[in-house]
Design a protein around this motif. Sequence first.
Motif, mmCIF file in Angstrom:
data_model
loop_
_atom_site.group_PDB
_atom_site.id
_atom_site.type_symbol
_atom_site.label_atom_id
_atom_site.label_comp_id
_atom_site.label_asym_id
_atom_site.label_seq_id
_atom_site.Cartn_x
_atom_site.Cartn_y
_atom_site.Cartn_z
ATOM 1 N N ASP A 1 -9.157 20.959 -60.127
ATOM 2 C CA ASP A 1 -8.484 21.971 -61.282
ATOM 3 C C ASP A 1 -6.890 22.125 -60.887
ATOM 4 O OD1 ASP A 1 -11.250 22.026 -62.161
ATOM 5 O OD2 ASP A 1 -11.423 24.150 -61.930
ATOM 6 N N GLY B 1 -5.924 26.323 -64.140
ATOM 7 C CA GLY B 1 -7.366 25.959 -64.575
ATOM 8 C C GLY B 1 -7.393 24.679 -65.399
ATOM 9 N N LYS C 1 -8.111 20.963 -66.431
ATOM 10 C CA LYS C 1 -9.257 20.312 -65.858
ATOM 11 C C LYS C 1 -8.858 18.807 -65.611
ATOM 12 C CE LYS C 1 -12.731 23.249 -65.509
ATOM 13 N NZ LYS C 1 -12.900 23.672 -64.203
ATOM 14 N N HIS D 1 -3.302 17.229 -66.722
ATOM 15 C CA HIS D 1 -3.506 17.215 -65.228
ATOM 16 C C HIS D 1 -2.378 16.726 -64.522
ATOM 17 C CE1 HIS D 1 -6.061 16.668 -61.778
ATOM 18 N NE2 HIS D 1 -6.483 17.829 -62.051
ATOM 19 N N GLN E 1 -10.021 26.825 -57.920
ATOM 20 C CA GLN E 1 -10.996 26.017 -58.345
ATOM 21 C C GLN E 1 -12.239 26.265 -58.811
ATOM 22 O OE1 GLN E 1 -10.202 22.383 -57.930
ATOM 23 N NE2 GLN E 1 -8.117 23.597 -57.418
ATOM 24 N N GLY E 2 -12.389 26.191 -60.162
ATOM 25 C CA GLY E 2 -13.277 26.919 -61.171
ATOM 26 C C GLY E 2 -14.706 27.023 -60.587
#
Length: 277
Positions: free
Chosen positions: A48, A52, A54, A60, A233-234
């Motif tokens: 991530d 956040g 993705k 990203h 990192q989720g």
Amino acid sequence: MVDRPLVLMAVHAHPDDEATGTGGVLAKYAAEGVETVLVTCTDGGCGDGPGGVKPDDPAHDAAAVVAMREGELRASCEILGVDHLELLGYADSGMMGWAANDAPNAFWNTPVAEAAERLAELMRTYRPDVVVTYDEYGFYGHPDHIQAHRITMAAVELTGIPKKVYWTTVPRSGFEQFQKLMAEFGTGDESEQPEPDTEIPELGLPDEQITTWIDTSAYGGAKFDALAAHASQGENIFFLRMGKERFTEFMGVETFVRVRDCTDAALPEDDLFAGLR
Ligand SMILES: [Zn+2]
């Protein structure tokens, strides 16, 4: 038996794996005066991003993710008391089947012999008594974890240096509790919530096949803080939601399978260095 400090080397795939799988043993053995070496094979670029973002989001930015995650990794090592951090710097291969698997510098795309030789050189430098990595499935099938396993076992063969080698695992007896905790604290991504009747995947091992149980509960706070250093990192948020106490209750014993041994230490054992001191 040896007049130099004992040396523990952990070989992991991504920044943050050191905290979830081996944060307890790294902190415990560092506190006991063991020299600790962490080898992180990839740059974590498929993780991530800041805010956040993705990996499948066009926004990203892998370079930004890599820089952020290296900072988090260094903070985690500081908390755990890791003496030496070695970055192999391969590109994160992403999950099995992603296009990132085939990128030129992807870890998954790197010949085992080539990466193993780099790791062997680190083993010659640090002379680890004990080496810890994943099993042949990388515990849950992530290509970088499988590759970390392969290069570690190849480097052990090349050098013959480690006196004991371990694969991380989890006891199946803990899965029921894990499902309860999932229900209580969620996964951080509601779409990943398991249905109540979801079959438990065949991860980990039956308790009787686990050779080595290390009580690291005294270092639960350090392990939690190390994981918190990777809060971008989720997937880690679920663990952090538990809070330190519940986290330590659930994650305070780290378990391993001993796959190489030159000590004849009796099994099951409660110390990675049993027979070496
Ligand atoms: Zn990983």
